[in-house]
Motif scaffolding. Structure first.
Motif, PDB file in Angstrom:
ATOM      1  N   ARG A 169      -5.135  -2.549  -2.577  1.00 16.28           N
ATOM      2  CA  ARG A 169      -4.130  -1.713  -3.205  1.00 16.28           C
ATOM      3  C   ARG A 169      -2.972  -1.305  -2.448  1.00 16.28           C
ATOM      4  NH1 ARG A 169      -9.339   0.948  -4.133  1.00 16.28           N
ATOM      5  NH2 ARG A 169      -8.625   2.550  -2.799  1.00 16.28           N
ATOM      6  N   SER A 170      -3.271  -1.276  -1.166  1.00 13.37           N
ATOM      7  CA  SER A 170      -2.155  -0.897  -0.281  1.00 13.37           C
ATOM      8  C   SER A 170      -1.052  -2.161  -0.110  1.00 13.37           C
ATOM      9  CB  SER A 170      -2.713  -0.728   1.339  1.00 13.37           C
ATOM     10  OG  SER A 170      -1.485  -0.583   2.002  1.00 13.37           O
ATOM     11  N   ALA A 171      -1.665  -3.445  -0.264  1.00 18.53           N
ATOM     12  CA  ALA A 171      -0.911  -4.620  -0.281  1.00 18.53           C
ATOM     13  C   ALA A 171       0.031  -4.650  -1.491  1.00 18.53           C
ATOM     14  CB  ALA A 171      -1.728  -5.889  -0.063  1.00 18.53           C
ATOM     15  N   ILE A 172      -0.760  -4.294  -2.685  1.00 19.55           N
ATOM     16  CA  ILE A 172      -0.054  -4.347  -3.937  1.00 19.55           C
ATOM     17  C   ILE A 172       1.243  -3.208  -3.934  1.00 19.55           C
ATOM     18  CG2 ILE A 172      -0.341  -3.540  -6.348  1.00 19.55           C
ATOM     19  CD1 ILE A 172      -3.061  -5.078  -6.073  1.00 19.55           C
ATOM     20  N   THR A 173       0.793  -2.110  -3.378  1.00 22.56           N
ATOM     21  CA  THR A 173       1.980  -0.871  -3.347  1.00 22.56           C
ATOM     22  C   THR A 173       3.089  -1.468  -2.364  1.00 22.56           C
ATOM     23  OG1 THR A 173       0.173   0.793  -3.392  1.00 22.56           O
ATOM     24  CG2 THR A 173       2.400   1.352  -2.508  1.00 22.56           C
ATOM     25  N   ARG A 220     -11.958  -2.964   1.563  1.00 19.98           N
ATOM     26  CA  ARG A 220     -11.372  -4.153   0.902  1.00 19.98           C
ATOM     27  C   ARG A 220     -10.594  -3.611  -0.061  1.00 19.98           C
ATOM     28  NH1 ARG A 220     -15.355  -6.888  -0.341  1.00 19.98           N
ATOM     29  NH2 ARG A 220     -15.856  -7.853   1.805  1.00 19.98           N
ATOM     30  N   ASP A 221     -11.065  -3.005  -1.047  1.00 25.87           N
ATOM     31  CA  ASP A 221     -10.189  -2.604  -2.157  1.00 25.87           C
ATOM     32  C   ASP A 221      -8.950  -1.730  -1.655  1.00 25.87           C
ATOM     33  OD1 ASP A 221     -11.879  -3.934  -3.777  1.00 25.87           O
ATOM     34  OD2 ASP A 221     -13.108  -2.302  -4.306  1.00 25.87           O
ATOM     35  N   MET A 222      -9.110  -0.899  -0.780  1.00 25.73           N
ATOM     36  CA  MET A 222      -8.421   0.033  -0.360  1.00 25.73           C
ATOM     37  C   MET A 222      -6.931  -0.845   0.340  1.00 25.73           C
ATOM     38  SD  MET A 222      -8.280   2.600   3.235  1.00 25.73           S
ATOM     39  CE  MET A 222      -8.392   1.228   4.094  1.00 25.73           C
ATOM     40  N   ALA A 249      -0.068  -7.598   6.215  1.00 27.78           N
ATOM     41  CA  ALA A 249      -1.041  -7.280   7.248  1.00 27.78           C
ATOM     42  C   ALA A 249      -2.196  -6.466   6.508  1.00 27.78           C
ATOM     43  CB  ALA A 249      -0.389  -6.180   8.240  1.00 27.78           C
ATOM     44  N   GLN A 250      -2.072  -5.909   5.427  1.00 32.10           N
ATOM     45  CA  GLN A 250      -2.837  -5.201   4.552  1.00 32.10           C
ATOM     46  C   GLN A 250      -3.753  -6.319   4.063  1.00 32.10           C
ATOM     47  OE1 GLN A 250      -3.898  -2.136   4.276  1.00 32.10           O
ATOM     48  NE2 GLN A 250      -2.589  -1.960   6.006  1.00 32.10           N
ATOM     49  N   ARG A 251      -3.236  -7.397   3.320  1.00 32.13           N
ATOM     50  CA  ARG A 251      -4.228  -8.500   2.826  1.00 32.13           C
ATOM     51  C   ARG A 251      -4.984  -9.316   4.042  1.00 32.13           C
ATOM     52  NH1 ARG A 251      -3.387  -8.499  -2.271  1.00 32.13           N
ATOM     53  NH2 ARG A 251      -1.371  -8.679  -3.142  1.00 32.13           N
TER      54      ARG A 251
END
Length: 106
Positions: free
Chosen positions: A75-79, A70-72, A56-58
């Motif tokens: 980063r959330s997707a990576i987390t 977009r960066d936020m 969902a974040q991606r």
């Protein structure tokens, strides 16, 4: 805005995310940030929930034209993906520990 979806029994997280994204794209809702998915009969595992949140974040990152947002989202997707991997590793270690205990008791 975070959306909570209630899926049908046996539905897969990725399918729920895709359906939710399509719904909000039709609405043209610019405030959509992500979603959490719950099933009516089949509980998602923690790992599935983390992976669905990463997806969902991606999707939200692809949708926005604001670089900081977009960066936020990325980063959330990576987390979320890191949390899913950690949960998988913990699950694997727990299985190894149980097997070791079972063999020691035998």
């Amino acid at each position: 805005m975070i959306v909570v979806l209630f899926g049908e029994s046996g539905s897969r997280p990725a399918a729920c995310v895709a359906a939710g994204m399509a719904f909000f794209e039709r609405l043209g809702d610019p405030g959509f940030d992500g979603m959490v998915i719950f099933s009516d009969r089949t509980a998602m595992t923690t790992i599935e929930t983390y992976r669905a949140n990463a997806a969902a974040q991606r999707a939200a990152a692809e949708k926005t034209n604001l670089p900081n947002r977009r960066d936020m989202h990325q980063r959330s997707a990576i987390t979320w993906e890191t949390m899913a991997r950690a949960a998988e590793e913990t699950q694997g270690r727990a299985q190894v520990n149980l097997a070791a205990k079972a063999s020691a008791a035998a």
